[in-house]
Design a protein around this motif. Sequence first.
Motif, mmCIF file in Angstrom:
data_model
loop_
_atom_site.group_PDB
_atom_site.id
_atom_site.type_symbol
_atom_site.label_atom_id
_atom_site.label_comp_id
_atom_site.label_asym_id
_atom_site.label_seq_id
_atom_site.Cartn_x
_atom_site.Cartn_y
_atom_site.Cartn_z
ATOM 1 N N TYR A 1 2.204 5.766 3.949
ATOM 2 C CA TYR A 1 1.925 4.402 3.492
ATOM 3 C C TYR A 1 1.610 4.392 2.010
ATOM 4 O O TYR A 1 2.118 3.582 1.245
ATOM 5 C CB TYR A 1 0.722 3.829 4.246
ATOM 6 N N LEU A 2 0.719 5.320 1.620
ATOM 7 C CA LEU A 2 0.303 5.358 0.221
ATOM 8 C C LEU A 2 1.512 5.589 -0.664
ATOM 9 O O LEU A 2 1.658 4.986 -1.725
ATOM 10 C CB LEU A 2 -0.724 6.470 0.014
ATOM 11 N N LYS A 3 2.391 6.481 -0.222
ATOM 12 C CA LYS A 3 3.576 6.802 -1.007
ATOM 13 C C LYS A 3 4.478 5.585 -1.112
ATOM 14 O O LYS A 3 4.923 5.209 -2.181
ATOM 15 C CB LYS A 3 4.339 7.946 -0.322
ATOM 16 N N LEU A 4 4.768 4.961 0.027
ATOM 17 C CA LEU A 4 5.713 3.851 0.066
ATOM 18 C C LEU A 4 5.144 2.603 -0.592
ATOM 19 O O LEU A 4 5.718 2.055 -1.527
ATOM 20 C CB LEU A 4 6.081 3.523 1.513
ATOM 21 N N VAL A 5 4.011 2.167 -0.076
ATOM 22 C CA VAL A 5 3.453 0.894 -0.512
ATOM 23 C C VAL A 5 2.645 1.074 -1.788
ATOM 24 O O VAL A 5 2.836 0.370 -2.769
ATOM 25 C CB VAL A 5 2.566 0.289 0.586
ATOM 26 N N GLY A 6 1.776 2.063 -1.762
ATOM 27 C CA GLY A 6 0.843 2.259 -2.864
ATOM 28 C C GLY A 6 1.551 2.425 -4.195
ATOM 29 O O GLY A 6 1.266 1.718 -5.161
ATOM 30 N N ARG A 7 2.539 3.319 -4.229
ATOM 31 C CA ARG A 7 3.171 3.608 -5.511
ATOM 32 C C ARG A 7 3.926 2.394 -6.030
ATOM 33 O O ARG A 7 3.861 2.054 -7.187
ATOM 34 C CB ARG A 7 4.116 4.802 -5.352
ATOM 35 N N ARG A 8 4.629 1.732 -5.099
ATOM 36 C CA ARG A 8 5.390 0.571 -5.519
ATOM 37 C C ARG A 8 4.448 -0.497 -6.064
ATOM 38 O O ARG A 8 4.719 -1.152 -7.052
ATOM 39 C CB ARG A 8 6.185 0.018 -4.336
ATOM 40 N N LEU A 9 3.302 -0.587 -5.412
ATOM 41 C CA LEU A 9 2.323 -1.559 -5.856
ATOM 42 C C LEU A 9 1.848 -1.239 -7.258
ATOM 43 O O LEU A 9 1.800 -2.098 -8.137
ATOM 44 C CB LEU A 9 1.122 -1.558 -4.917
ATOM 45 N N LEU A 10 1.517 0.053 -7.456
ATOM 46 C CA LEU A 10 1.007 0.455 -8.760
ATOM 47 C C LEU A 10 2.037 0.158 -9.833
ATOM 48 O O LEU A 10 1.736 -0.392 -10.884
ATOM 49 C CB LEU A 10 0.658 1.944 -8.745
#
Lengths: 301, 414
Positions: free
Chosen positions: A287-296
Amino acid sequence: MAALAGPRGERLLAWGLLLPCLAVVCAFAFWPIVYSVVLSLHRIVLSLPGLGAPFVGLENYARLLSEPGARHSAGITLAFVGASTLLEVSLGTLMALALDKSFRGRGLVRAAVLVPWAIPTVVASQMWRFILNDRYGLMNWLVFGGDVGSYQAWLASPGWALGAVILADVWKTSAFAALIVLAGLQTIPRDLYEAAALDGAGPWQRFRHLTLPLVLPALAVALVFRTMDAFRVFDLVYVMTQGGPANATNVLQFYGYKKMFAEGFMGYGSAVSVLVFVMVLAVSLIYLKLVGRRLLRGETA
Amino acid sequence: MALVLPGCGGEAQDPNTIRLVAWKFNNPGLWRRLADQFEQLHPPLKVALEIAPHSSTAYHDLLTQKLKNRSSEVDVFLMDVVWPPEFASAGWALPLDQMLPPGEKERFLPAAVEASSWHGRLYGAPLYVSAGALYYRQDLLEHLRLKPPKTWPQLVSQVKMTLAHQGNQDLAGYVGQFKQYEGLVCNMMEFVWSAGGRALLPGDAGGALSKPRDLKAVRFVRDSLIDNAAPRGVLSYQEPESLEVFAQGGALFMRNWFYAWPILNDPARSKVAGKVGLAPLPRFSGGESASCLGGWLVGLSAFSTKPEKAFKLIKFLASEQVQRRLVLEEGLAPARRALYDDPWVLKAHPHFKKLPPLLATARSRPRTPLYPAVSQGLQVYFHRAISDEDSDLPILADTADIEINRLLGLIKEE
């Protein structure tokens, strides 16, 4: 305090302040995990102390992977996590969108929506057991009315039972997802909508290009929380079905609990908890990889 | 007398306080009253009570949690009749043989003594017992001039006749406890035993579920009982659900424990008071009626710091006067044989004279230190086998036997 002046003193002070918190985290979060891993590498059967506690390497994990019961439980867990998380986050988002609008009695409705979430899970599970009872349950009356002959024993049928547990979980925790998404919605400045409306954006366009991207961080948080919680589902199963019928709701957590506490296989049971831990960790990282990075990226762009 | 609260620091060290972990009676004050009586008889000893949940499985988790931590906060505990092999093998319970006066063992029901023993030694004093029995609606059977069924196929045909005659959609034939839990093992073992099967070969020799007699019994439950003589809902029933259905007049037959009798005959709680009969469970042709032994024993913790004082409490609880109180105040069937002829007991509970023949058919569930694991294996197998009408019984039974043999192999390795 003068002795602590300077960068070095400051660092010491920082460590000093952090230490109590670190100690608590180590004692209550980190140590149990390490200890579970250690236990999972041994063969310990409580009722057979004569076996001792020999180190068996990865034997418990090898059995875990080859045992049909464990695989079945892993499948049930994934089905439960997938279905309940998807339903809860979508339903929660719909509820949040409705609650974000201003209407008369909104405070009351908001409070009412939270009621299922505020009920202790054990009580809610017991209530669902009554609702789904085959003879006097509300569900049969709603679906079949007076036609007693076609009443279903929902929790006795391997086909329905998992659905029933998912339904109970969705009923109970959609409000939690709604709460988080609602918090996200409230941070969106209202003038953005006015500007978009002035530019001629319709309701769907406003939702698609304004609400959704801006509420995405909150949605991701709700998703992560719900997924992690769903992996750890236990009390619903404990009260509603005890893993039955025919193991149809025997999620991994309950499987491991039975192995460890009822049957006394400490090593094997620990291997199950470690597996659940690794699964939750993996999902969180994904999740962090998929959502988090895109969010950042989105935020810094 | 001072009310001693569990969990208060320091009292475990008090040399005169005996800590008793017990499970709940229906009558919540009874444990305290028994403890008070003990304290009056044996000053300066005190009893600290810890009352556990009303589920044998949840109670097992709680108690073994304490024992595996070698907690000295338990001196005396109640044990389900299936636990002595596990508790003895794990070293949690002390043998009581040396503390019993000679001839004392023989005063208890043989089935209860057998359940308390492991490798020739006694690990629990029997407190009260129970067994599976067939409850039937005397009025409905008599209406058709039927006698309570002797065999399972007879039961099924009586259900068909009665239901056809009554034409009442709300009336079910047979209810029992077929949810996936410990009670399922009791119910299914009664079918298996009464077909001449035994699930486990003696002496850890292996699983026997794929033997023809065992298969026959399970097949009968799947094909002739579930969804035929019994509603499908029984697959989710424990004792209270089946009792409720029967007490509301919703079933012709019910398998349940002895505790159901007084409830069924109490007009305030039952619509069928006075219309109920009690009989031994049916059998298959060529088999014998068999019922599952239930009940509770009193054990002594191996980690008690005062075993001799603790044994005084055990002796008191197993005494005739306490067991008489358990009958009179709680309706529980005593483990002492003499009480079945006791005038006080028979006056309060006339149905107790019907119990000795039922208790004579009582058998212990498979006896092994790994019983909780074996029971889980049996529960999964039985529930899979009977909840799916297309289940491949021989393959399921083989799989369950293999799993049971693997577990029993651990015991041999020890």
